[in-house]
Enzyme design. Structure first.
Site, PDB file in Angstrom:
ATOM      1  N   ASP A   1       0.899  -1.160   0.000  1.00  0.00           N
ATOM      2  CA  ASP A   1       0.000   0.000   0.000  1.00  0.00           C
ATOM      3  C   ASP A   1       0.935   1.207   0.000  1.00  0.00           C
ATOM      4  OD1 ASP A   1      -1.411   2.204   0.909  1.00  0.00           O
ATOM      5  OD2 ASP A   1      -2.514   1.093   2.431  1.00  0.00           O
TER       6      ASP A   1
ATOM      7  N   ASN B   1      -7.145  12.863  -9.683  1.00  0.00           N
ATOM      8  CA  ASN B   1      -7.962  13.392 -10.790  1.00  0.00           C
ATOM      9  C   ASN B   1      -7.611  14.856 -10.975  1.00  0.00           C
ATOM     10  OD1 ASN B   1      -9.776  15.031  -9.131  1.00  0.00           O
ATOM     11  ND2 ASN B   1     -10.543  13.065  -8.409  1.00  0.00           N
TER      12      ASN B   1
ATOM     13  N   ASP C   1      -5.927   7.445  -4.608  1.00  0.00           N
ATOM     14  CA  ASP C   1      -6.124   8.863  -4.273  1.00  0.00           C
ATOM     15  C   ASP C   1      -6.829   8.987  -2.920  1.00  0.00           C
ATOM     16  OD1 ASP C   1      -6.170  11.592  -4.647  1.00  0.00           O
ATOM     17  OD2 ASP C   1      -7.781  11.588  -6.144  1.00  0.00           O
TER      18      ASP C   1
ATOM     19  N   THR D   1      -4.837   2.274 -14.080  1.00  0.00           N
ATOM     20  CA  THR D   1      -5.314   0.899 -14.300  1.00  0.00           C
ATOM     21  C   THR D   1      -6.479   0.505 -13.385  1.00  0.00           C
ATOM     22  OG1 THR D   1      -3.714  -0.065 -12.752  1.00  0.00           O
ATOM     23  CG2 THR D   1      -3.032   0.131 -15.052  1.00  0.00           C
TER      24      THR D   1
HETATM   25  N1  AR6 Z   1      -1.353   1.697  -2.930  1.00  0.00           N
HETATM   26  C1  AR6 Z   1      -0.911   1.326  -4.155  1.00  0.00           C
HETATM   27  N2  AR6 Z   1      -1.740   1.084  -5.191  1.00  0.00           N
HETATM   28  C2  AR6 Z   1      -3.072   1.230  -4.979  1.00  0.00           C
HETATM   29  C3  AR6 Z   1      -3.615   1.624  -3.723  1.00  0.00           C
HETATM   30  C4  AR6 Z   1      -2.678   1.867  -2.670  1.00  0.00           C
HETATM   31  N3  AR6 Z   1      -3.068   2.269  -1.462  1.00  0.00           N
HETATM   32  N4  AR6 Z   1      -4.959   1.694  -3.852  1.00  0.00           N
HETATM   33  C5  AR6 Z   1      -5.263   1.341  -5.116  1.00  0.00           C
HETATM   34  N5  AR6 Z   1      -4.133   1.057  -5.789  1.00  0.00           N
HETATM   35  P1  AR6 Z   1      -6.944   3.949  -9.132  1.00  0.00           P
HETATM   36  P2  AR6 Z   1      -6.736   5.434 -11.670  1.00  0.00           P
HETATM   37  C6  AR6 Z   1      -3.947   0.647  -7.201  1.00  0.00           C
HETATM   38  O1  AR6 Z   1      -8.361   3.604  -9.410  1.00  0.00           O
HETATM   39  O2  AR6 Z   1      -7.178   4.259 -12.460  1.00  0.00           O
HETATM   40  C7  AR6 Z   1      -9.633   8.141  -8.254  1.00  0.00           C
HETATM   41  O3  AR6 Z   1     -10.981   8.293  -7.924  1.00  0.00           O
HETATM   42  C8  AR6 Z   1      -5.142   0.060  -7.923  1.00  0.00           C
HETATM   43  O4  AR6 Z   1      -5.296  -1.312  -7.596  1.00  0.00           O
HETATM   44  O5  AR6 Z   1      -6.568   4.375  -7.759  1.00  0.00           O
HETATM   45  O6  AR6 Z   1      -5.552   6.210 -12.151  1.00  0.00           O
HETATM   46  C9  AR6 Z   1      -8.958   9.433  -8.614  1.00  0.00           C
HETATM   47  O7  AR6 Z   1      -9.487  10.526  -7.910  1.00  0.00           O
HETATM   48  C10 AR6 Z   1      -4.717   0.263  -9.362  1.00  0.00           C
HETATM   49  O8  AR6 Z   1      -3.796  -0.764  -9.746  1.00  0.00           O
HETATM   50  O9  AR6 Z   1      -6.410   5.117 -10.136  1.00  0.00           O
HETATM   51  C11 AR6 Z   1      -9.210   9.532 -10.090  1.00  0.00           C
HETATM   52  O10 AR6 Z   1     -10.487  10.082 -10.357  1.00  0.00           O
HETATM   53  C12 AR6 Z   1      -3.944   1.576  -9.320  1.00  0.00           C
HETATM   54  O11 AR6 Z   1      -3.664   1.819  -7.936  1.00  0.00           O
HETATM   55  C13 AR6 Z   1      -9.208   8.110 -10.557  1.00  0.00           C
HETATM   56  O12 AR6 Z   1      -9.551   7.330  -9.425  1.00  0.00           O
HETATM   57  C14 AR6 Z   1      -4.689   2.761  -9.885  1.00  0.00           C
HETATM   58  O13 AR6 Z   1      -6.056   2.676  -9.535  1.00  0.00           O
HETATM   59  C15 AR6 Z   1      -7.855   7.676 -11.036  1.00  0.00           C
HETATM   60  O14 AR6 Z   1      -7.970   6.378 -11.560  1.00  0.00           O
END
Ligand code: AR6
Length: 171
Positions: free
Chosen positions: A11, A25, A35, A119
């Site tokens: 994490d 975002n 985020d 992703t």
């Molecule tokens: N540590 C590391 N990786 C993580 C964690 C963590 N604590 N939590 C999730 N992931 P996402 P995006 C992974 O959806 O697709 C938000 O609402 C997750 O499994 O966090 O770039 C923002 O405000 C995945 O592999 O980001 C934006 O609106 C990766 O992080 C939007 O989501 C990215 O998943 C961004 O979407």
């Protein structure tokens, strides 16, 4: 010093590194996924600082302090939303990694940890995203940054990055 790349299942809010990257975002005012986790762990001071930064267009990055996080800085970048691959998504994803590293360099960060940007909620196929992440970091002319951690949030992603890194000669 050659740039070291490694993959880790973690994490990213727990990492004591110079900078963790946030898949944010464009509003920079928090959201779900990584985020949400970063804002929860960093506390209200991060949101306060982000309010002063304004809008962050897709592919660009902004830097803040880490507040209550163990990381010294948070680099916020807005990844592309996947629209099928024909809308410049690959180039924009590469720009997220590059622009985050530019900020890391400018702020003297030695170790930087990236999540798998775009992703999750953004729907970028993880099998396409991992090689873009690795190739972009490898191509970056790092001077101060000497270690990049790909912080994977699932075993699948860890295996994906490990296999990607295993294919890099001399790493
Ligand atoms: N540590 C590391 N990786 C993580 C964690 C963590 N604590 N939590 C999730 N992931 P996402 P995006 C992974 O959806 O697709 C938000 O609402 C997750 O499994 O966090 O770039 C923002 O405000 C995945 O592999 O980001 C934006 O609106 C990766 O992080 C939007 O989501 C990215 O998943 C961004 O979407």
């Amino acid at each position: 010093m050659p740039l070291r790349l490694r993959a880790l299942a973690a994490d990213n809010t727990t990492l004591r590194v110079d900078a963790i990257v946030n898949a944010a975002n464009s509003s920079l005012l928090g959201g779900g996924g990584v985020d949400g986790a970063i804002h929860r762990a960093a506390g209200p001071g991060l949101l306060e600082e982000c309010r002063g930064l304004g809008w962050c267009p897709t592919g660009e990055a902004r830097i803040t302090g880490g507040h209550r996080l163990p990381a010294r800085h948070v680099i916020h970048t807005m990844g592309p939303v996947w629209r099928g691959g024909g809308a410049g998504e690959a180039g924009l994803l590469a720009a997220c990694y590059r622009n985050s590293l530019v900020l890391a360099e400018a702020h003297g960060c030695l170790v930087v940890a990236f999540p798998s940007i775009s992703t999750g909620v953004c729907g970028f196929p993880p099998d396409l995203a991992a090689p873009i992440a690795v190739e972009t970091v490898l191509a970056f002319p790092a001077q101060r940054v000497h270690e990049v951690v790909f912080c994977c949030f699932s075993v699948d992603d860890l295996l994906r990055y490990e296999s990607e890194l295993a294919g890099v000669p001399g790493l």
